[in-house]
Design an enzyme around this catalytic site. Structure first.
Site, PDB file in Angstrom:
ATOM      1  CD  GLU A  30      -3.139   0.226   0.430  1.00 10.12           C
ATOM      2  OE1 GLU A  30      -2.337   1.205  -0.783  1.00 10.12           O
ATOM      3  OE2 GLU A  30      -4.181   0.952   0.035  1.00 10.12           O
ATOM      4  CG  ASP A  31      -0.746   4.595  -1.428  1.00  9.38           C
ATOM      5  OD1 ASP A  31      -1.410   4.008  -0.980  1.00  9.38           O
ATOM      6  OD2 ASP A  31      -2.289   4.838  -1.998  1.00  9.38           O
ATOM      7  CG  ASP A  91      -6.048   8.862   5.269  1.00 11.83           C
ATOM      8  OD1 ASP A  91      -7.208   9.675   6.496  1.00 11.83           O
ATOM      9  OD2 ASP A  91      -5.552  10.382   5.109  1.00 11.83           O
ATOM     10  CG  PHE A 125      -4.091  15.450   0.409  1.00 15.59           C
ATOM     11  CD1 PHE A 125      -5.172  14.336   0.841  1.00 15.59           C
ATOM     12  CD2 PHE A 125      -3.731  15.450  -0.891  1.00 15.59           C
ATOM     13  CE1 PHE A 125      -5.398  13.720  -0.198  1.00 15.59           C
ATOM     14  CE2 PHE A 125      -4.488  14.636  -1.248  1.00 15.59           C
ATOM     15  CZ  PHE A 125      -4.647  13.331  -1.577  1.00 15.59           C
ATOM     16  NE  ARG A 131      -2.335   8.575 -10.061  1.00 16.56           N
ATOM     17  CZ  ARG A 131      -3.363   7.962  -8.996  1.00 16.56           C
ATOM     18  NH1 ARG A 131      -2.736   7.374  -7.322  1.00 16.56           N
ATOM     19  NH2 ARG A 131      -4.243   8.056  -9.023  1.00 16.56           N
TER      20      ARG A 131
END
Ligand code: XMP
Ligand code: MG
Length: 183
Positions: free
Chosen positions: A103-104, A107, A156, A169
Site C-alpha cells: 500500500e501507498d 489514512d 494531504f 503521481r
C-alpha cells in the site's frame, strides 16, 4: 518530476526519493528473512501503490508474483468516505498463498482493514501488509502493519504514486500539497 519543478504547489517535502529507496531496501531485507523458502504474492493496490510496488519488488531478491487490485474509497476529494468498492479484482486464486498487500498510505485505515478481511476470507495461508506511509493521527481503525515505511503528519500528501485529482503521481518525493491547490 522533482519537487523543485512544482515548488509553488507544495508546502514541504516530507520524504525524499533517496529516503524512500533506503527504507524500501531495509523493508525488503526483513521481508526476505521472514518469507525465506516461501512463495510470496505481492498484491498492489492501484493506483497509488504502483511506485512502491515497482521499487519494492525490484529490491526483493527471491522469485515472487505480483497481482493488482483497484478499490475506491476516496473519489477525487481529500477525505476518506469509508465506503470501499472493488473496481478491479485479483486474477490470482489466494488459496494457500502467502500474501503481502503493498500500500501507498494508511489514512483512516478503513480501506486496508476492509481489504485485509476480504483477502483473508479467500483462504490465503497468510495476509500481511507493507505500507510506505501512515498517518497515525488519522486512524479510525487499528490496522496491523507488519512492514511500515514512515509515519507522517495528518496532512494531504502527494507524490511517489499519490495523487490529487490524478496529478502529482510522478513526483519523485512525498510532499505536502499546498492548500491553495485544492481550496
Ligand atoms: P483510508 O482512509 O481508507 O485511505 O486509510 C487510504 C487511501 O486513501 C488515499 N489517501 C491519500 N491519497 N494523499 C493521497 O494522494 C493522501 O494524503 C492520502 N491519504 C489517503 C490513498 O489512496 C489510500 O490508499
Ligand atoms: Mg488517490
Amino acid at each position: 518530476m522533482h519537487a523543485s519543478d512544482i515548488e509553488g504547489d507544495l508546502t514541504e517535502v516530507l520524504v525524499t526519493e533517496s529516503e524512500i529507496h533506503a527504507k524500501l531496501a531495509e523493508l525488503a531485507r526483513r521481508i526476505e528473512a521472514d518469507y525465506e523458502g516461501r512463495d510470496l504474492l505481492l498484491v498492489g493496490v492501484l493506483k497509488g501503490a504502483v511506485m512502491v510496488m515497482a521499487d519494492l519488488a525490484r529490491e526483493l531478491r527471491p522469485h515472487l508474483n505480483m497481482d493488482w487490485m483497484a478499490v475506491s474509497s476516496y473519489g477525487a476529494g481529500t477525505q476518506s468516505s469509508g465506503v470501499v468498492k472493488i473496481l478491479k479484482d485479483l486474477d490470482t486464486d489466494l488459496t494457500g498463498r502467502d500474501v503481502l498487500i503493498v500500500e501507498d498510505i494508511i489514512d483512516s485505515g478503513l480501506t486496508l482493514s476492509w481489504l485485509l478481511e476480504n483477502l483473508r476470507s479467500r483462504g490465503a495461508a497468510s495476509v500481511e501488509v507493507c505500507a510506505l506511509l501512515r498517518k497515525p493521527d488519522a486512524a479510525k481503525v487499528e490496522v496491523d502493519v507488519r512492514y511500515l515505511g514512515f509515519d507522517i503528519p495528518n496532512q494531504f500528501v502527494v507524490g511517489y504514486g499519490l495523487d490529487y485529482a490524478e496529478r502529482y503521481r510522478n513526483l519523485r518525493d512525498v510532499a505536502i500539497l499546498a492548500p491553495h491547490v485544492y481550496s
